[in-house]
Write a protein that holds these residues in place. Sequence first.
Motif, mmCIF file in Angstrom:
data_model
loop_
_atom_site.group_PDB
_atom_site.id
_atom_site.type_symbol
_atom_site.label_atom_id
_atom_site.label_comp_id
_atom_site.label_asym_id
_atom_site.label_seq_id
_atom_site.Cartn_x
_atom_site.Cartn_y
_atom_site.Cartn_z
ATOM 1 N N LYS A 5 8.472 8.747 -1.157
ATOM 2 C CA LYS A 5 7.397 9.692 -1.471
ATOM 3 C C LYS A 5 7.286 9.953 -2.980
ATOM 4 O O LYS A 5 7.141 11.095 -3.424
ATOM 5 N N LEU A 6 7.376 8.897 -3.746
ATOM 6 C CA LEU A 6 7.237 9.008 -5.194
ATOM 7 C C LEU A 6 5.767 8.958 -5.589
ATOM 8 O O LEU A 6 4.964 8.309 -4.928
ATOM 9 N N ALA A 7 5.427 9.647 -6.668
ATOM 10 C CA ALA A 7 4.102 9.481 -7.251
ATOM 11 C C ALA A 7 4.025 8.090 -7.854
ATOM 12 O O ALA A 7 5.023 7.559 -8.340
ATOM 13 N N VAL A 8 2.853 7.497 -7.821
ATOM 14 C CA VAL A 8 2.725 6.123 -8.294
ATOM 15 C C VAL A 8 3.144 5.996 -9.756
ATOM 16 O O VAL A 8 3.717 4.980 -10.157
ATOM 17 N N MET A 9 2.915 7.035 -10.557
ATOM 18 C CA MET A 9 3.302 6.981 -11.956
ATOM 19 C C MET A 9 4.804 7.078 -12.144
ATOM 20 O O MET A 9 5.323 6.774 -13.225
ATOM 21 N N ASP A 10 5.555 7.496 -11.095
ATOM 22 C CA ASP A 10 7.003 7.668 -11.210
ATOM 23 C C ASP A 10 7.785 6.483 -10.647
ATOM 24 O O ASP A 10 9.010 6.469 -10.740
ATOM 25 N N VAL A 11 7.097 5.518 -10.060
ATOM 26 C CA VAL A 11 7.799 4.404 -9.426
ATOM 27 C C VAL A 11 8.632 3.629 -10.428
ATOM 28 O O VAL A 11 9.816 3.342 -10.207
ATOM 29 N N ALA A 12 8.025 3.281 -11.562
ATOM 30 C CA ALA A 12 8.734 2.477 -12.560
ATOM 31 C C ALA A 12 9.964 3.192 -13.095
ATOM 32 O O ALA A 12 10.952 2.546 -13.442
ATOM 33 N N GLY A 13 9.931 4.513 -13.145
ATOM 34 C CA GLY A 13 11.066 5.266 -13.659
ATOM 35 C C GLY A 13 12.153 5.518 -12.645
ATOM 36 O O GLY A 13 13.183 6.124 -12.971
ATOM 37 N N LEU A 20 0.842 -1.198 0.000
ATOM 38 C CA LEU A 20 0.000 0.000 0.000
ATOM 39 C C LEU A 20 0.877 1.248 0.000
ATOM 40 O O LEU A 20 1.785 1.380 0.815
ATOM 41 N N MET A 21 0.629 2.161 -0.945
ATOM 42 C CA MET A 21 1.346 3.436 -0.962
ATOM 43 C C MET A 21 0.350 4.564 -1.197
ATOM 44 O O MET A 21 -0.729 4.356 -1.761
ATOM 45 N N GLU A 75 16.987 4.034 -8.242
ATOM 46 C CA GLU A 75 17.035 4.726 -6.950
ATOM 47 C C GLU A 75 16.510 3.827 -5.835
ATOM 48 O O GLU A 75 17.076 3.785 -4.736
ATOM 49 N N LEU A 76 15.430 3.093 -6.114
ATOM 50 C CA LEU A 76 14.881 2.179 -5.114
ATOM 51 C C LEU A 76 15.874 1.072 -4.783
ATOM 52 O O LEU A 76 16.023 0.677 -3.621
ATOM 53 N N ASN A 77 16.575 0.550 -5.790
ATOM 54 C CA ASN A 77 17.575 -0.490 -5.554
ATOM 55 C C ASN A 77 18.619 -0.045 -4.553
ATOM 56 O O ASN A 77 18.988 -0.779 -3.630
ATOM 57 N N GLU A 78 19.134 1.166 -4.751
ATOM 58 C CA GLU A 78 20.198 1.676 -3.881
ATOM 59 C C GLU A 78 19.721 1.878 -2.447
ATOM 60 O O GLU A 78 20.482 1.712 -1.499
ATOM 61 N N LYS A 79 18.465 2.216 -2.282
ATOM 62 C CA LYS A 79 17.942 2.454 -0.936
ATOM 63 C C LYS A 79 17.547 1.172 -0.219
ATOM 64 O O LYS A 79 17.656 1.073 1.010
ATOM 65 N N ILE A 80 17.075 0.186 -0.973
ATOM 66 C CA ILE A 80 16.601 -1.057 -0.351
ATOM 67 C C ILE A 80 17.756 -1.940 0.076
ATOM 68 O O ILE A 80 17.723 -2.554 1.145
ATOM 69 N N LYS A 81 18.805 -2.023 -0.742
ATOM 70 C CA LYS A 81 19.900 -2.962 -0.470
ATOM 71 C C LYS A 81 20.504 -2.798 0.932
ATOM 72 O O LYS A 81 20.680 -3.785 1.644
ATOM 73 N N SER A 85 10.693 -5.176 -11.730
ATOM 74 C CA SER A 85 9.411 -4.697 -12.257
ATOM 75 C C SER A 85 8.498 -4.281 -11.121
ATOM 76 O O SER A 85 8.566 -4.820 -10.018
ATOM 77 N N VAL A 86 7.661 -3.314 -11.428
ATOM 78 C CA VAL A 86 6.627 -2.846 -10.499
ATOM 79 C C VAL A 86 5.306 -2.887 -11.235
ATOM 80 O O VAL A 86 5.180 -2.327 -12.325
ATOM 81 N N THR A 87 4.326 -3.574 -10.674
ATOM 82 C CA THR A 87 3.020 -3.718 -11.305
ATOM 83 C C THR A 87 2.038 -2.752 -10.667
ATOM 84 O O THR A 87 1.774 -2.831 -9.461
#
Length: 317
Positions: free
Chosen positions: A172-180, A109-110, A184-190, A211-213
């Motif tokens: 705090k990304l917009a849902v339409m910007d997640v895939a792009g 949920l976001m 950045e997400l990789n670097e923060k999650i690792k 991928s993000v669905t």
Amino acid sequence: MTLPFLEVIESVSPHPNMLMWKFPDADQEIKNGAVLTVRESQHALLLNEGQLADVFPAGKHILKTENIPLLSRLKGWKYGFESPYKADIYFFNTHQFINLRWGTPSPVLMRDENFGQVRIRAYGNYNIRITDVGLFFKEYAGSYPNLGIAELELQLRDFIAPRFAAVLAGAKLAVMDVAGNIAELNEKIKPLIQSIFTGFGLEITQFNVTSVTLPEEVLQHYDKVTGMNMVTDMDKFSKFSIATAIGNENNGMADVTRQGLAMGMIMNINPSASLPQKAGPGEDISERLKNLKELFNRQLITDAEYAAKKEELLKLL
């Protein structure tokens, strides 16, 4: 019958996907001075009376009590001993295990300014290896006689999904910007995941969100906006839409295609759609009515739109 003592100890990995396996000693004792051979990308661990005695990296090792001080202490003999001793031996593969899979078992949920609360799913892969054999055995593998990467991979998914959700909320990304913003997400999650895996003696050498669905309603909205932004020539668009509609008649069409088709064909039926006009020479109102009826039959326009356009065309007769 007395079983012979183990003098040579070595083991080839039973499978490249095995993390750990117990050396089959057939309840034999180890001769003091036995030779232990550990291959590259392997480690060996000695367990005496349920306690970790020592860990051996790749190479040839002579198993003497003076070389394994902890073994003497566990036995309670101050000056060591020359007699055979009983110990369990485990081998570990310490090479990288690559292309392991992870995914969110349930939607994450976001919050989004445009869509409110949105549920999304994510998938990816990662590589790991054992960096601390003793810690890995104590904290995770000790209850298994043999352990494959598939069992561990299944457990690790439960650690990854919550960290992904935490990073997504913090970004705090917009849902339409997640895939792009996957890089950045990789670097923060690792780093968040590594902090958990370190406690098990594991290292993540690579981590990827592949991928993000997004929810169907978000995709439909995106398709509509994108489709309308691409339209520069309504006549060409209507022709293209008609061809697409014919090819996809049995499979249905996306909302943006339906709406674009309806808009294009209605304008083609009556380009000056603002005010009714009398039919000029050569105009075929019946053909327009036929096209309008076809649109309605295909459910490309609503009842109200059909009635309004039909009335306008009838006034041209």
